[in-house]
Design an enzyme around this catalytic site. Structure first.
Site, mmCIF file in Angstrom:
data_model
loop_
_atom_site.group_PDB
_atom_site.id
_atom_site.type_symbol
_atom_site.label_atom_id
_atom_site.label_comp_id
_atom_site.label_asym_id
_atom_site.label_seq_id
_atom_site.Cartn_x
_atom_site.Cartn_y
_atom_site.Cartn_z
ATOM 1 C CB SER A 3 35.800 51.856 36.592
ATOM 2 O OG SER A 3 35.408 51.199 37.354
ATOM 3 N NE ARG A 21 47.569 44.869 37.412
ATOM 4 C CZ ARG A 21 46.230 45.128 37.805
ATOM 5 N NH1 ARG A 21 46.016 45.866 38.935
ATOM 6 N NH2 ARG A 21 45.626 44.519 37.293
ATOM 7 C CD GLU A 78 38.995 48.382 35.357
ATOM 8 O OE1 GLU A 78 39.213 47.355 35.925
ATOM 9 O OE2 GLU A 78 38.803 49.428 35.910
ATOM 10 N NE ARG A 136 45.024 49.063 32.683
ATOM 11 C CZ ARG A 136 44.492 48.435 33.613
ATOM 12 N NH1 ARG A 136 43.068 48.264 33.684
ATOM 13 N NH2 ARG A 136 45.396 48.053 34.704
ATOM 14 N NE ARG A 195 44.576 54.223 40.863
ATOM 15 C CZ ARG A 195 43.447 53.802 40.122
ATOM 16 N NH1 ARG A 195 43.337 52.675 39.802
ATOM 17 N NH2 ARG A 195 42.404 54.760 39.960
#
Length: 432
Positions: free
Chosen positions: A349, A274, A346, A388, A259
């Site tokens: 999801s 990230r 987070e 993560r 990403r």
RNA sequence: GGAGAGGUGGCUGAGUGGUCGAAAGCGGCUUCCUGCUAAGAAGUUGUAUGGUCAAAAGCUGUACCGAGAGUUCGAAUCUCUCCCUCUCCGCCA
């Protein structure tokens, strides 16, 4: 994409539902284009009809000799007018499709109102928060223990790329296997898809055309690096008609994810939270419409089970309408505890997309009674984001002596290693 | 990368410029028959979108035989371009 019939017939309700999202989405321009399109289409079809009539006359030899010339001329006229209409028609259709693909899903009535993450609703908290005095950040621990090499990651690529060294690499791989095994045991059939996908895939799952700048693209080949395994796995059955008896279908997949994190400047610039490239195990379901709600709850539980097995404290939040992704109808986020940040972040999801992606990707099933094909429902969830997870394991497992206690469930995947100790001298390179 | 073959409905697979939305088979559905199952018989069965209708059914218009363009009164069928698949050769982990 939304059902056009629904948009036409229940315009007001759709508008109301869309208004709950951020971004001022409205279907008015789409309906306008729809009207224009139908008008042009009617004229165009009338021309086709006439030219079909004319060729019928020829076919049956019915045309009188003196008529032939007139008919030929008429056809020429028709052709000219038809070309004009086709030009207009094409322009309208292009705009229409772009509009249609740019309207997000309508939130489920159960989704709370709210503009952003502050309005998300905590629905569940699991696990005891570890009591750590002056907890270190995962990136501090990771550097001390020789898990991450951030500088060399930048040297090899650019910022937000990281090298995992030694035990870092091993734990990442162990997590991947552990997660896949766990989901495999629950009926998720494992797949390993291409990491580069074509544009149709990206449109099918809703990444494009709206978010072009968020992804890495191979310009020469018009292929995209997958931002999530959701893309190739959901597109597995694109343009297919599945048998109802075969549903639901469960898949799990490991892929690296890429990403560009456009717009994330300044956020989580330190650490492994990230990254432009990260690993993830994704779980994906293809379900019957009438059972997707139930499948969503089960899928979320399956993701939670991974956190529980890894002894990581987490909470589940129900996203509000303003915080949900483009395609989602309803979405739970799982957030894992980060002691040094003193907050939940987070890590998964879990979304129910209803038939939104199915319409885009033309994913259908044949009802058992033999009726017409219907759109199925798609769902997915991270199970989990591996990077993560690694970061959370470091922070939650940190010990006063600077070592990290690893989750028991992971020990068999690490050749019996139970703790991460400070780097031994034998290591060829000391990570910075 | 080079040479050749091919892309047709849920699937397999025919297809002469008009009688082709498309043979045939398989599968699906309906009915019948045999005590059940298996087998058999008859019928039916593409998708999208518009009109008619209160609605459904029915009837009916239009489009769709990989995509786009061309020839023609008329294209699944002829021509061109592109995409994809397969076979052989080359290269390669």
């Amino acid at each position: 994409m939304l059902d056009l019939k629904l948009i036409r017939e229940e315009t007001e309700q759709v508008e109301k539902a869309l208004a709950r999202r951020n971004g001022g989405f409205t279907i008015a321009p789409l309906l306008e284009l729809d009207k224009d399109h139908r008008k042009v289409l009617a004229d165009w079809e009338a021309l086709n009809r006439r030219s079909n009539e004319i060729s019928d006359l020829f076919k049956m030899g019915k045309a009188a000799k003196e008529e032939i010339e007139a008919l030929r001329n008429e056809t020429k006229e028709i052709k000219k007018r038809r070309e004009e209409l086709e030009q207009t028609k094409r322009e309208i259709e292009e705009k229409f499709t772009l509009q249609q693909l740019s309207i997000p899903n309508t939130p489920d009535p159960a989704v709370p109102d709210g503009p952003d993450e502050t309005a998300n609703v905590e629905v569940k908290v699991w696990g005891e928060l570890p009591k750590i005095v002056n907890p270190k950040h995962h990136y501090e621990l990771g550097a001390d223990l020789g898990v991450f090499d951030f500088e060399r990651g930048v040297k090899l690529a650019e910022s937000r790329f990281t090298v995992l060294m030694h035990m870092g690499a091993r734990i990442e791989r162990a997590l991947m296997n552990f997660m896949l095994d766990m989901h495999g045991g629950k009926g998720y059939q494992e797949v390993f898809p291409p990491i580069l996908v074509n544009r149709d895939c990206m449109i099918g799952t809703g990444q494009l055309p709206k978010f072009e700048g968020d992804f890495y693209k191979c310009v020469d080949d018009e292929l995209y690096l997958v931002p999530t395994a959701e893309v190739p796995v959901t597109n597995l059955y694109r343009d297919e008609i599945l048998e109802e008896a075969n549903l639901p279908i469960y898949h799990c997949a490991y892929t690296p994810n890429f990403r560009r994190e456009a717009g994330a400047a300044g956020k989580d610039t330190r650490g492994y939270i990230r990254q432009h490239q990260f690993n993830k195990v994704e779980i994906v379901k293809f379900a019957l419409p009438e059972s997707s709600e139930e499948e969503h709850e089960k899928l979320t539980r399956d993701a939670e089970a991974v956190l529980e097995a890894l002894e990581l404290p987490y909470r589940r939040v129900l996203l509000c309408a303003g915080d949900m992704g483009f395609c989602a109808r309803k979405c739970y986020d799982l957030e894992v505890w980060f002691p040094a940040q003193d907050k939940y972040r987070e890590i998964s999801s879990c979304s129910n997309f209803g038939d939104f992606q199915a319409r885009r990707a033309n994913l259908r099933y044949r009802p058992a009674d033999g009726g017409k094909p219907k759109y199925l429902h798609t769902l997915n969830g991270s199970g989990l984001a591996i990077g993560r997870t690694l970061a959370a394991i470091l922070e939650n497992g940190q010990q006063p002596d600077g070592s990290v206690k690893l989750p028991k469930a992971l020990v068999p995947y690490l050749g019996g290693i139970t703790h991460l100790q400070k780097q031994e001298k034998s290591s060829p390179v000391e990570a910075k």
